[in-house]
Design an enzyme around this catalytic site. Structure first.
Site, short mmCIF file in Angstrom:
data_model
loop_
_atom_site.label_atom_id
_atom_site.label_comp_id
_atom_site.label_asym_id
_atom_site.label_seq_id
_atom_site.Cartn_x
_atom_site.Cartn_y
_atom_site.Cartn_z
N PHE A 76 0.87 -1.10 0.14
CA PHE A 76 0.08 0.05 -0.19
C PHE A 76 0.93 1.31 0.08
CE2 PHE A 76 0.84 -0.92 4.29
CZ PHE A 76 1.10 0.21 5.03
N CYS A 77 0.20 2.38 -0.42
CA CYS A 77 0.88 3.69 -0.48
C CYS A 77 -0.14 4.69 -0.42
CB CYS A 77 2.15 3.89 -1.72
SG CYS A 77 0.81 3.75 -3.33
N THR A 78 0.29 6.18 -0.42
CA THR A 78 -0.79 7.23 -0.03
C THR A 78 -1.87 7.00 -1.03
OG1 THR A 78 1.24 8.46 0.66
CG2 THR A 78 -0.91 9.60 0.19
N GLY A 113 -1.84 5.14 -4.13
CA GLY A 113 -1.89 3.96 -5.07
C GLY A 113 -0.79 3.96 -6.22
N ILE A 151 -4.11 4.60 0.72
CA ILE A 151 -4.55 4.87 2.26
C ILE A 151 -5.69 6.05 2.20
CG2 ILE A 151 -3.75 5.83 4.16
CD1 ILE A 151 -0.74 4.93 3.22
#
Length: 303
Positions: A174-176, A178, A203
């Site tokens: 996951f990341c901020t 995508g 997120i």
């Protein structure tokens, strides 16, 4: 309230330089501020403005080659998140430094926010946070692995050094918003990893859609604008920014040794020279003088 739109889209642009001027004109003509990056692989960025302004810019972007199905994430801000508009040409819209990585060819399995908790709590799943260390420091998912990278370009080397830890594991990343996972999942597929998943919308989408009582997120999410962080429901978080090192701080960190407004904090006090600090003090002086004149200084929002 200001509308904040975070977006990215991978699509081949044959001549991104030709797109720069018209895109900048639309943004400036509608009072939209922020940063948009253009590269041969697509577009990435965050912008803020009025409802009408954001809609106009999004309509322009959707009309670009291959961008008709553009997706974006919206939130709000009580103060202007950006002080100017920048449209920049880049080699990559998110820098990984792996020329063979191509998110338009293949990516991991998208996981909707509503299904994310069930995936990451499964015993055969390893959860990896692909963000930088200072982002992870203020919030992440319970049980997530922090690669402790200072830039996304360090991720491939980290994986090579640590891949033995994930034998017979499904990988969830996951990341901020995508975008980093589009590249990191394609990279892992290229390395022979079969079961790769990533959080759709990142997120930000999870915090928007998943109720706080059902959440496995702990802390705040760092964002690259004047809000610094957001929490559940995408409400503005408590963090401020050290404008010397660009790391997030809590308000109480201003009382810690080493903090000087616009010059240093407890995290970077020993990382810059006295010459650097003098330069930062002059910058802070100019910000203060602009404020006294009632002018907007072209620079970051002060803590």
């Amino acid at each position: 309230m200001y509308i904040v739109a975070a977006l990215y889209h991978f699509t081949p642009f044959s001549d991104p330089a030709a797109l720069k001027g018209p895109l900048a004109s639309v943004c400036e003509g509608h009072g939209v501020m922020g940063t948009l990056l253009l590269a041969r692989e697509g577009i990435n960025g965050t912008i803020a403005g009025s409802r009408a302004g954001i809609d106009a810019v999004l309509a322009h972007i959707r009309a670009l080659p291959g961008c008709a199905d553009l997706e974006w994430k919206e939130s709000t801000a009580s103060v202007p998140p950006f002080n100017r508009m920048k449209v920049r040409l880049k080699r990559e819209i998110v820098t990984m430094g792996q020329p063979d990585v191509d998110p338009t060819a293949s990516v991991g399995h998208y996981v909707e926010p509503a299904d994310w908790n069930a995936l990451i709590t499964a015993p055969d799943v390893a959860v990896i946070d692909t963000r930088n260390d200072y982002e992870v420091a203020i919030g992440t998912f319970d049980g997530a692995i922090d690669p402790e990278t200072k830039s996304f370009g360090e991720f491939p080397a980290w994986w090579e050094a640590n891949k033995h830890r994930f034998h017979n594991k499904r990988i969830a990343m996951f990341c901020t918003g995508g975008i980093r996972c589009e590249k990191s999942t394609n990279y892992l597929i290229g390395q022979g990893v079969e079961d790769v998943y990533h959080l759709k919308g990142g997120i930000l989408k999870y915090l928007e859609e998943v109720p706080q009582n059902d959440s496995t997120w702990d802390g705040e999410c760092f964002v690259f604008d004047a809000r610094v962080s957001v929490g559940h429901g995408l409400k503005e978080g408590p963090h401020i920014l050290c404008y010397a090192c660009r790391r997030p701080l809590l308000p109480e960190d201003r009382d810690r040794p080493g903090f000087e407004l616009g010059v240093s904090c407890h995290q970077c006090i020993d990382e810059t020279s006295e010459r650097d600090k003098d330069r930062f003090r002059e910058r802070q002086k100019q910000i203060a003088l602009a404020a006294q004149r009632g002018e907007a200084h072209v620079g970051p929002k002060r803590p």
